[in-house]
Design a protein around this motif. Structure first.
Motif, PDB file in Angstrom:
ATOM      1  N   GLY A 154       8.442  -4.506  -2.042  1.00 53.04           N
ATOM      2  CA  GLY A 154       7.037  -4.438  -2.438  1.00 53.04           C
ATOM      3  C   GLY A 154       6.365  -3.200  -1.874  1.00 53.04           C
ATOM      4  N   MET A 155       6.675  -2.870  -0.613  1.00 55.88           N
ATOM      5  CA  MET A 155       6.089  -1.703   0.027  1.00 55.88           C
ATOM      6  C   MET A 155       6.539  -0.425  -0.685  1.00 55.88           C
ATOM      7  N   ILE A 156       7.818  -0.333  -0.999  1.00 58.91           N
ATOM      8  CA  ILE A 156       8.332   0.849  -1.695  1.00 58.91           C
ATOM      9  C   ILE A 156       7.681   0.973  -3.074  1.00 58.91           C
ATOM     10  N   SER A 157       7.568  -0.165  -3.758  1.00 60.27           N
ATOM     11  CA  SER A 157       6.943  -0.163  -5.083  1.00 60.27           C
ATOM     12  C   SER A 157       5.493   0.285  -4.998  1.00 60.27           C
ATOM     13  N   TYR A 158       4.760  -0.239  -4.016  1.00 61.53           N
ATOM     14  CA  TYR A 158       3.350   0.144  -3.869  1.00 61.53           C
ATOM     15  C   TYR A 158       3.210   1.631  -3.534  1.00 61.53           C
ATOM     16  N   THR A 164      -4.696   6.556  -5.408  1.00 56.99           N
ATOM     17  CA  THR A 164      -6.023   6.796  -4.824  1.00 56.99           C
ATOM     18  C   THR A 164      -6.118   6.064  -3.486  1.00 56.99           C
ATOM     19  N   PRO A 165      -7.046   6.469  -2.639  1.00 50.21           N
ATOM     20  CA  PRO A 165      -7.232   5.760  -1.371  1.00 50.21           C
ATOM     21  C   PRO A 165      -7.597   4.288  -1.572  1.00 50.21           C
ATOM     22  N   GLU A 166      -8.340   3.985  -2.643  1.00 50.23           N
ATOM     23  CA  GLU A 166      -8.720   2.592  -2.915  1.00 50.23           C
ATOM     24  C   GLU A 166      -7.484   1.756  -3.239  1.00 50.23           C
ATOM     25  N   GLN A 167      -6.585   2.317  -4.033  1.00 49.45           N
ATOM     26  CA  GLN A 167      -5.342   1.608  -4.351  1.00 49.45           C
ATOM     27  C   GLN A 167      -4.512   1.414  -3.088  1.00 49.45           C
ATOM     28  N   CYS A 168      -4.526   2.414  -2.244  1.00 45.61           N
ATOM     29  CA  CYS A 168      -3.785   2.312  -0.981  1.00 45.61           C
ATOM     30  C   CYS A 168      -4.307   1.141  -0.155  1.00 45.61           C
ATOM     31  N   ASP A 169      -5.625   1.014  -0.058  1.00 45.92           N
ATOM     32  CA  ASP A 169      -6.230  -0.100   0.671  1.00 45.92           C
ATOM     33  C   ASP A 169      -5.885  -1.436   0.015  1.00 45.92           C
ATOM     34  N   THR A 173      -3.653  -4.317   1.756  1.00 48.82           N
ATOM     35  CA  THR A 173      -4.172  -5.682   1.930  1.00 48.82           C
ATOM     36  C   THR A 173      -3.176  -6.709   1.405  1.00 48.82           C
ATOM     37  N   LYS A 174      -2.603  -6.453   0.239  1.00 50.77           N
ATOM     38  CA  LYS A 174      -1.600  -7.365  -0.323  1.00 50.77           C
ATOM     39  C   LYS A 174      -0.406  -7.511   0.612  1.00 50.77           C
ATOM     40  N   LEU A 175       0.061  -6.402   1.140  1.00 50.37           N
ATOM     41  CA  LEU A 175       1.207  -6.448   2.066  1.00 50.37           C
ATOM     42  C   LEU A 175       0.858  -7.193   3.353  1.00 50.37           C
ATOM     43  N   MET A 176      -0.350  -6.974   3.854  1.00 45.27           N
ATOM     44  CA  MET A 176      -0.780  -7.658   5.084  1.00 45.27           C
ATOM     45  C   MET A 176      -0.858  -9.170   4.865  1.00 45.27           C
ATOM     46  N   ILE A 177      -1.331  -9.577   3.696  1.00 43.57           N
ATOM     47  CA  ILE A 177      -1.399 -11.012   3.376  1.00 43.57           C
ATOM     48  C   ILE A 177       0.002 -11.605   3.345  1.00 43.57           C
ATOM     49  N   GLN A 178       0.935 -10.903   2.689  1.00 43.61           N
ATOM     50  CA  GLN A 178       2.326 -11.379   2.655  1.00 43.61           C
ATOM     51  C   GLN A 178       2.901 -11.484   4.060  1.00 43.61           C
TER      52      GLN A 178
END
Length: 192
Positions: A154-158, A164-169, A173-178
C-alpha cells in the motif's frame, strides 16, 4: 425443566382477570403429578452406573477431536460443544437438586458422578484452550506478516500515486489508520 416452565406460566396466568383459576389449579395438579412420576423415573435412571455414560462419551469425543484441530475456527466450534456439555451438566445438577430423593446417599452418589464428569470436562477444556492458544499464535504470525506485506505494498502504491502535498497527507492518514488497526489487533503479541 419444561414442567417447571409451564408451572411458572400458570402462576403468571392466575394473576390475570377473568381467568378460570379452577382449571389452572387442575392443570397445575396434573403437572405436579407428572413431575413426581418423572422425578421417580429420573432417580431410578440416574442411580444406574451407566446413566451418565453419554456425557462421558461426549467428553471423550471432545478430547479425541483436540488432536485433529488445525485452525482456531475449528477449535471454537469444539469449544462450543464442550460448553454445551457443561450447560447440560449444570441443568442436570439443578434437576437432581430439585428431585425428591429420600435417600441422601443416592443424591450424593449422583452428584459425585456428575462432579467427576465436570472434572474431566474442565481438563478437556483446559487442554483445548492451550491448543487454541498455540494455533492462534501460529495463525497470528502468518496473518501479521501478510498484513505487513499489504501495508508495504500500500505504501509503495501510494508513493507512486501521490502528486500533491494534500494527497500525501491523505495517503499518510490511510497508512496510519492501517498501522493503528494492526497495533490494536496484535496488542497482546509484544514481539510484533
Amino acid at each position: 425443566a419444561s414442567i417447571r416452565k409451564l408451572r411458572g406460566e400458570i402462576i403468571t396466568l392466575k394473576e390475570q382477570k377473568y381467568i378460570d383459576t379452577e382449571e389452572l389449579e387442575r392443570i397445575d395438579t396434573a403437572l405436579l403429578e407428572s413431575n413426581d412420576k418423572i422425578s421417580a423415573k429420573c432417580v431410578n435412571f440416574l442411580t444406574q452406573e451407566s446413566s451418565l455414560s453419554s456425557y462421558l462419551e461426549k467428553i471423550e469425543d471432545v478430547k479425541k477431536q483436540q488432536d485433529t484441530i488445525e485452525t482456531n475456527a475449528i477449535g471454537k466450534k469444539l469449544s462450543e460443544e464442550a460448553n454445551q456439555i457443561g450447560t447440560d451438566l449444570e441443568l442436570l445438577i439443578e434437576t437432581v437438586s430439585n428431585l425428591k430423593i429420600e435417600d441422601a446417599t443416592q443424591t450424593t452418589q449422583i452428584l459425585d458422578r456428575i462432579t467427576a464428569l465436570f472434572a474431566q470436562l474442565n481438563q478437556a477444556k483446559a487442554a483445548l484452550l492451550k491448543k487454541m492458544k498455540e494455533l492462534f499464535s501460529k495463525e497470528a504470525v502468518s496473518e501479521f506478516n501478510a498484513q505487513l506485506r499489504l501495508l508495504d505494498q500500500g505504501m509503495i502504491s501510494y508513493l507512486n500515486l501521490v502528486e500533491t502535498p494534500e494527497q500525501c497527507d491523505e495517503y499518510l492518514t490511510k497508512l496510519m489508520i492501517q498501522l493503528e488497526e494492526l497495533e490494536g489487533k496484535y496488542s497482546e503479541f509484544t514481539e510484533f
